[in-house]
Design a protein around this motif. Structure first.
Motif, mmCIF file in Angstrom:
data_model
loop_
_atom_site.group_PDB
_atom_site.id
_atom_site.type_symbol
_atom_site.label_atom_id
_atom_site.label_comp_id
_atom_site.label_asym_id
_atom_site.label_seq_id
_atom_site.Cartn_x
_atom_site.Cartn_y
_atom_site.Cartn_z
ATOM 1 N N TRP A 15 0.833 -1.196 0.000
ATOM 2 C CA TRP A 15 0.000 0.000 0.000
ATOM 3 C C TRP A 15 0.867 1.245 0.000
ATOM 4 O O TRP A 15 1.776 1.375 0.819
ATOM 5 C CB TRP A 15 -0.866 0.038 1.234
ATOM 6 C CG TRP A 15 -1.975 -0.963 1.280
ATOM 7 C CD1 TRP A 15 -2.261 -1.942 0.384
ATOM 8 C CD2 TRP A 15 -2.950 -1.059 2.316
ATOM 9 N NE1 TRP A 15 -3.352 -2.645 0.798
ATOM 10 C CE2 TRP A 15 -3.800 -2.120 1.981
ATOM 11 C CE3 TRP A 15 -3.179 -0.355 3.480
ATOM 12 C CZ2 TRP A 15 -4.876 -2.496 2.777
ATOM 13 C CZ3 TRP A 15 -4.252 -0.734 4.277
ATOM 14 C CH2 TRP A 15 -5.084 -1.788 3.924
ATOM 15 N N THR A 19 -3.389 5.199 -0.083
ATOM 16 C CA THR A 19 -4.435 4.189 0.110
ATOM 17 C C THR A 19 -5.343 4.644 1.241
ATOM 18 O O THR A 19 -4.870 5.120 2.276
ATOM 19 C CB THR A 19 -3.820 2.821 0.452
ATOM 20 O OG1 THR A 19 -3.061 2.368 -0.678
ATOM 21 C CG2 THR A 19 -4.897 1.790 0.780
ATOM 22 N N VAL A 30 -10.795 -1.607 1.827
ATOM 23 C CA VAL A 30 -10.044 -0.595 1.087
ATOM 24 C C VAL A 30 -11.019 0.215 0.237
ATOM 25 O O VAL A 30 -11.815 -0.345 -0.510
ATOM 26 C CB VAL A 30 -8.957 -1.246 0.214
ATOM 27 C CG1 VAL A 30 -8.213 -0.202 -0.596
ATOM 28 C CG2 VAL A 30 -7.993 -2.038 1.091
ATOM 29 N N LEU A 33 -7.145 2.594 -3.648
ATOM 30 C CA LEU A 33 -5.897 1.833 -3.602
ATOM 31 C C LEU A 33 -4.764 2.579 -4.290
ATOM 32 O O LEU A 33 -4.905 3.039 -5.421
ATOM 33 C CB LEU A 33 -6.095 0.465 -4.267
ATOM 34 C CG LEU A 33 -4.872 -0.447 -4.308
ATOM 35 C CD1 LEU A 33 -4.373 -0.776 -2.896
ATOM 36 C CD2 LEU A 33 -5.220 -1.738 -5.057
#
Length: 142
Positions: A15, A19, A30, A33
């Protein structure tokens, strides 16, 4: 009867700082991203738990095959200083977030109870047209 396969893709990074995720739950949820490459062995399906990314070509092939259980979404890509120093292979120009929406053993792409990627034989056939050399692929037993 459809055969399903569990895939543990290459992890080429993690990540990035952009993120946005809820890490108070497991697996994390999530919302956006950012994948930061740290190294890359050449596969076009990559992971950073609980997310997967694919090269644009793989994403287009999965869509063209009319497979179910995923959506393709935008992903921000960046590269660590180490990656920029050491990377020898050129990367595909674009990647997509392969957001898994299906259930393992029901859709072509799904997540198992142990949070692993499970794909149908048809989906695996599509993925194998591209570089998948560093992924661990085994038949999935539900």
């Amino acid at each position: 009867m459809t055969v399903y396969y569990q895939i543990e893709p290459e992890v080429a990074g993690g990540w990035g700082e952009n993120t946005r995720a809820d890490t108070s739950v497991h697996p994390p949820v999530v919302h956006s991203l950012h994948y930061e490459f740290e190294g890359w062995l050449g596969d076009e399906l990559l992971e950073s738990f609980p997310c997967f990314i694919v090269s644009e070509q793989v994403g287009q092939a999965l869509k063209a095959a009319n497979l179910a259980g995923f959506s393709l979404e935008q992903v921000e890509i960046s590269f660590s200083a180490q990656f920029l120093e050491l990377q020898g292979k050129p990367l595909p120009t674009r990647f997509n977030w392969l957001r898994i929406t299906g259930s393992a053993g029901q859709a072509d792409c799904g997540i198992s109870e142990s949070n692993l990627l499970v794909v149908s034989e048809q989906a695996l056939d599509v993925l194998r047209r591209f570089s998948l050399n560093n992924a661990e692929v085994v038949e999935w037993k539900c």
